[in-house]
Write a protein that holds these residues in place. Structure first.
Motif, PDB file in Angstrom:
ATOM      1  N   ILE A 110       0.886  -1.162   0.000  1.00 44.46           N
ATOM      2  CA  ILE A 110       0.000   0.000   0.000  1.00 44.46           C
ATOM      3  C   ILE A 110       0.923   1.211   0.000  1.00 44.46           C
ATOM      4  O   ILE A 110       1.679   1.429   0.946  1.00 44.46           O
ATOM      5  CB  ILE A 110      -0.933   0.011   1.228  1.00 44.46           C
ATOM      6  N   GLN A 149       0.331  -7.653  -4.951  1.00 47.78           N
ATOM      7  CA  GLN A 149      -0.703  -6.645  -5.146  1.00 47.78           C
ATOM      8  C   GLN A 149      -0.110  -5.298  -4.749  1.00 47.78           C
ATOM      9  O   GLN A 149       0.560  -5.190  -3.714  1.00 47.78           O
ATOM     10  CB  GLN A 149      -1.913  -6.966  -4.263  1.00 47.78           C
ATOM     11  N   ILE A 151      -1.279  -1.265  -4.203  1.00 43.53           N
ATOM     12  CA  ILE A 151      -2.385  -0.301  -4.094  1.00 43.53           C
ATOM     13  C   ILE A 151      -1.781   1.074  -3.826  1.00 43.53           C
ATOM     14  O   ILE A 151      -1.080   1.259  -2.824  1.00 43.53           O
ATOM     15  CB  ILE A 151      -3.345  -0.671  -2.939  1.00 43.53           C
ATOM     16  N   VAL A 153      -2.494   4.887  -2.778  1.00 47.05           N
ATOM     17  CA  VAL A 153      -3.568   5.570  -2.052  1.00 47.05           C
ATOM     18  C   VAL A 153      -3.266   7.049  -1.873  1.00 47.05           C
ATOM     19  O   VAL A 153      -2.109   7.463  -1.774  1.00 47.05           O
ATOM     20  CB  VAL A 153      -3.809   4.934  -0.656  1.00 47.05           C
TER      21      VAL A 153
END
Length: 156
Positions: A110, A149, A151, A153
């Motif tokens: 993230i 993964q 992500i 933000v």
């Protein structure tokens, strides 16, 4: 050289690798920054886990707090900071020395987009005595080449 440096080399990305006194807090990091004339923003990489047991590395910078409400909304379940033992067992990093990469493919990234407001980023290499400084744009290049993964933000 730790795995992070090898990845940067394999992708032909610019970075500066430094061996130094043990760094386990920002005070020691500032001493190292001055000693080696590092000008980048100090990184902050938090190893977090969800209630269901999924792990993520939150890539941000010094001074950003862990906002449980934000992560619950983002991931759809409660999150907490993983233990020292989990960080070592899963990623091989010492507590206080989590690197922005690499992690096993089961661990998600993230990435706080505000990191890209800085020209350079100073990161731990996973152990207290090694760090690297690189252009922040290198993060996006590295994350293009992982199976994890990722992500990105925007945090207010």
């Amino acid at each position: 050289m730790q795995e992070s440096g090898k990845i940067l080399e394999s992708l032909n990305l610019e970075f500066r690798y430094i061996e130094h006194e043990p760094v386990l807090d920002y005070e020691a990091a500032y001493r190292v920054d001055q000693q080696f004339n590092l000008t980048g923003q100090e990184s902050k990489c938090l190893f977090i886990k969800t209630k269901s047991g999924k792990y993520y590395s939150f890539i941000t910078y010094e001074g950003v707090s862990f906002d449980r409400k934000f992560f619950k909304e983002l991931l759809g379940e409660k999150t907490s900071i993983a233990s020292r033992e989990e960080l070592m067992d899963i990623a091989g990093y010492e507590a206080g020395c989590a690197a922005p990469f690499p992690y096993p493919k089961e661990v998600g990234y993230i990435v706080d987009n505000r990191v890209f407001n800085f020209d350079k980023y100073i990161c731990s290499a996973g152990i207290p005595t090694e760090s690297f400084e690189m252009p922040t744009s290198n993060l996006k290049e590295v994350y293009k080449h992982v199976d994890n993964q990722v992500i990105y933000v925007d945090i207010d």
